[in-house]
Design an enzyme around this catalytic site. Sequence first.
Site: not given
Ligand code: KIV
Length: 275
Positions: A44-45, A115, A182, A83, A113
């Site tokens: 989600d970056s 968090e 992280e 994510d 993924k």
């Molecule tokens: O969103 C993302 O790119 C991430 C990574 C930095 C692990 O969560």
Amino acid sequence: MKNTISTFISAKKSGEKLTMLTAYDYSMAKIIDECGVNGILVGDSLGMVCLGYKDTLSVTMDDMLHHTKAVVRGTKNALVVGDMPFMSYQTSIYDAVKNAGRFIQEAGATAIKLEGGSIVCPQIRAIVDAQIPVMAHIGLTPQSVNIMGGFKVQGKNSIDARKLIDDAKKIEAAGAFAIVLECIPSKLADIISKEISIPTIGIGAGVGCDGQILVYQDMLNMFSDFKPKFVKSFANVGDLMRDGFKSYIKEVNEGTFPSQEHCFKIDNEVINKLY
Ligand code: KIV
């Protein structure tokens, strides 16, 4: 060779390091996949490096599915992890399973993924029960930026460090197949990596993690808004792109591009018939 969650679990056992990178589109996924990375995270970056938001909180399920579909189309061998964006799993276990399922069913990802530590273990368990592999993420969790008061290194005092170790163990017990660590001190990441039997994937967590992940725009020097301490620039693609774009502008302005080799021909006869 096709990477699966078994690849991740076996690597932990054999001590082989795992590599992951982010990707958000077809072309980049294809290049990264061809290089032999074990996993591609559609992070989600996305919100920051592709969409220009100041953090990841505005990213939606629709954004994530759209980009995950493109990455899946470009990937042959890497494990694609989607994510889960802010508010797609925090709201309820039902939402978590439903939205995790969309990454698999609609976008073609193999795993998701999310968090958080012990607080999201009920979600992790329910998603795994639905037969969807889960990668967890603790330490600096960007979706908690407002609670954390900024993008800061986590686990620096003994209470926070103990909590991260406990979280990692609970996440493993809940059924996750890997955990992203992280921005935590390297010695703490070493301890966590030794205390659990699922692989840790570090970003700003030192060399003792079982694998590493970076955002590709960071490691290729393509994102200049800010540069976290943990980012190493492996190639200066940003400058290469700037040079390429400037050469294009110059050649168009000078009339040297497009030249004959980049143009299509037509018989003079056809042209003459036009008049
Ligand atoms: O969103 C993302 O790119 C991430 C990574 C930095 C692990 O969560």
